[in-house]
Design a protein around this motif. Sequence first.
Motif, PDB file in Angstrom:
ATOM      1  N   TYR A 118     -46.833  20.472  84.181  1.00 21.64           N
ATOM      2  CA  TYR A 118     -46.460  21.708  84.861  1.00 21.64           C
ATOM      3  C   TYR A 118     -47.677  22.603  85.072  1.00 21.64           C
ATOM      4  CZ  TYR A 118     -41.360  21.161  84.511  1.00 21.64           C
ATOM      5  OH  TYR A 118     -40.065  20.748  84.658  1.00 21.64           O
ATOM      6  N   LYS A 157     -45.057  30.618  83.937  1.00 24.83           N
ATOM      7  CA  LYS A 157     -44.639  29.213  83.858  1.00 24.83           C
ATOM      8  C   LYS A 157     -43.274  29.007  84.515  1.00 24.83           C
ATOM      9  CE  LYS A 157     -42.572  29.315  79.200  1.00 24.83           C
ATOM     10  NZ  LYS A 157     -42.653  28.691  77.849  1.00 24.83           N
ATOM     11  N   HIS A 199     -51.911  31.030  83.865  1.00 22.37           N
ATOM     12  CA  HIS A 199     -51.238  29.755  84.034  1.00 22.37           C
ATOM     13  C   HIS A 199     -51.663  29.140  85.362  1.00 22.37           C
ATOM     14  CE1 HIS A 199     -48.788  31.619  80.928  1.00 22.37           C
ATOM     15  NE2 HIS A 199     -48.243  30.437  80.680  1.00 22.37           N
ATOM     16  N   THR A 215     -48.756  20.865  88.717  1.00 23.68           N
ATOM     17  CA  THR A 215     -47.604  20.004  88.930  1.00 23.68           C
ATOM     18  C   THR A 215     -47.993  18.748  89.698  1.00 23.68           C
ATOM     19  OG1 THR A 215     -47.059  21.371  90.866  1.00 23.68           O
ATOM     20  CG2 THR A 215     -45.887  21.834  88.836  1.00 23.68           C
ATOM     21  N   ALA A 266     -42.430  26.327  87.524  1.00 21.25           N
ATOM     22  CA  ALA A 266     -41.310  25.387  87.449  1.00 21.25           C
ATOM     23  C   ALA A 266     -40.319  25.623  88.581  1.00 21.25           C
ATOM     24  CB  ALA A 266     -40.628  25.504  86.096  1.00 21.25           C
ATOM     25  N   ILE A 311     -48.188  21.965  74.623  1.00 23.43           N
ATOM     26  CA  ILE A 311     -47.432  22.519  75.751  1.00 23.43           C
ATOM     27  C   ILE A 311     -46.789  21.404  76.557  1.00 23.43           C
ATOM     28  CG2 ILE A 311     -47.693  23.710  77.975  1.00 23.43           C
ATOM     29  CD1 ILE A 311     -49.819  25.472  76.608  1.00 23.43           C
ATOM     30  N   HIS A 312     -47.542  20.336  76.801  1.00 22.42           N
ATOM     31  CA  HIS A 312     -47.011  19.240  77.607  1.00 22.42           C
ATOM     32  C   HIS A 312     -45.857  18.539  76.889  1.00 22.42           C
ATOM     33  CE1 HIS A 312     -46.923  16.281  80.737  1.00 22.42           C
ATOM     34  NE2 HIS A 312     -47.219  15.293  79.903  1.00 22.42           N
ATOM     35  N   SER A 335     -42.660  20.157  77.593  1.00 21.46           N
ATOM     36  CA  SER A 335     -42.246  20.276  78.995  1.00 21.46           C
ATOM     37  C   SER A 335     -41.430  19.093  79.467  1.00 21.46           C
ATOM     38  CB  SER A 335     -43.485  20.435  79.897  1.00 21.46           C
ATOM     39  OG  SER A 335     -44.180  19.198  80.014  1.00 21.46           O
ATOM     40  N   ARG A 358     -38.821  13.258  83.549  1.00 17.01           N
ATOM     41  CA  ARG A 358     -38.897  13.900  82.230  1.00 17.01           C
ATOM     42  C   ARG A 358     -37.538  14.067  81.546  1.00 17.01           C
ATOM     43  NH1 ARG A 358     -42.576  17.787  82.840  1.00 17.01           N
ATOM     44  NH2 ARG A 358     -43.032  17.237  84.988  1.00 17.01           N
ATOM     45  N   TYR A 397     -37.734  16.794  78.942  1.00 20.85           N
ATOM     46  CA  TYR A 397     -36.372  17.143  78.550  1.00 20.85           C
ATOM     47  C   TYR A 397     -35.463  15.927  78.393  1.00 20.85           C
ATOM     48  CZ  TYR A 397     -38.371  21.304  80.734  1.00 20.85           C
ATOM     49  OH  TYR A 397     -39.218  22.315  81.103  1.00 20.85           O
TER      50      TYR A 397
END
Length: 458
Positions: free
Chosen positions: A268, A158, A276, A280, A162, A307-308, A311, A241, A313
């Motif tokens: 992501y 991951k 994974h 994106t 990213a 998970i989403h 992700s 985000r 912030y």
Amino acid sequence: MAPTTACALGQPPPVLLSARSYAVVPANSGRRRFAVAAASPLVEEATRISETEPLTKEDLVAYVASGCKPRSDWRIGTEHEKFGFQVETLRPINYKQIRDLLSGIADRFGGQRVMEGNNIVGLKQVKAVGEEMGIGFLGLGFQPKWALSDMPIMPKAKFEIARNYMPKVGSFGLDMMFRTCSVQVNLDYDSEQDMIMKLRAAIAFQPIATAIFANSPFKEGKLSGFLSLRSHTYTDTDNDRTGMLPIVFDSSFGFERYVDYVLDIPMYYVCRNKRHIDCTGVSFRDFMAGKLPQVPGERPTLKDWEIHLGSIYPEVRLKRFLEMRGADGGPCRALCALPAFWVGLLYDDESLRCITDMIADWTKEERDMLRRKVPITGLKTQFRGGYVRDLAENIVKLAKDGLQRRGHMEAGFLNEVDEIVGTGESEDTDQQVESSGKRLTWKNKILAVQTEDWKLTK
């Protein structure tokens, strides 16, 4: 890390490299979509009971709403990030050292290894074994000396996804990933209305917390021009985000509105068969409709949603608890200060009412101004004819009063905050590195970072 089982603030836990866990809460949506197994107070397993029907938006809303819990079940969680370094050379530790550190801890304390493929990527106890290996931990919000090219990369798929995506959506994404550390606080709510009040107050006051705990003035051995370079880094990481979530202050805001916001944020990855898959640029809403090109026709599980949710912030993140994200990393001695600050404000009804009234007439422009200027001028940022320092003094008093009413003898954790606000000087003026039970203090703050000239003090 999610809220722990301790209701009152206590002694700082061991330093963590990476141990992100999740709140254990009952599923109360009334649907048969998922159940929560509380195998450990720090570990959550959300297991789909039925895969026969696709998820609906109502399921996603119910998932977030299931975080509501009675006051008796409220908890306090904190995540304390630090930079690992080699004590003798002051260079970054590489993955081999991280692997040996985590394996040594697992062998000694019986910790459970978190694996990705053949690589160990996580564990809980770290500090004791680190000392024996000559590894120390630096409590700052932004790496003060090392260039981006010096930073080691954990072999996690991951992170690779990213790392490839970040430069496409902002200037500072890789700096955020590899050169910032924060202290985060996670708190609970008992209802949708309680969540709204706490989230609004936390968003509005996040720049105040940034000012109080500002602790990242350096970049590559020089003054950066910022008191919190870490906070500034988030202003151009990925605008899809990050930010101050203006929707929180709309009259229509609630769990459903937040879910709508998250649905439209680009994903992501998804994880299938322990692999994974880079997704994106595609929204979770498209995934809900079976329009994810990478897994054609497939629809998400609640694990994908979890998970989403993790992700994005923003300055405060809503999952099944509230996560305050605005403070720089700092030394272990101040670990409980930030949780105490937020607990005193948000877990006490009187303090929460006071700060709700205080921010009632703040405009979006004022909130955005604080978010933009505080990383530069900190407590000396001008606000409504005064300074953020004046506002911080009032807020810290409300936090201490709230802690006193809780009756757990927690107000002492804010003594260092009192000193910072009283002098107008943030944590970086007395930054120390903790290693082997001693403290490494900069002789001359800029010179020390440039020349690696350190003074060892007991």
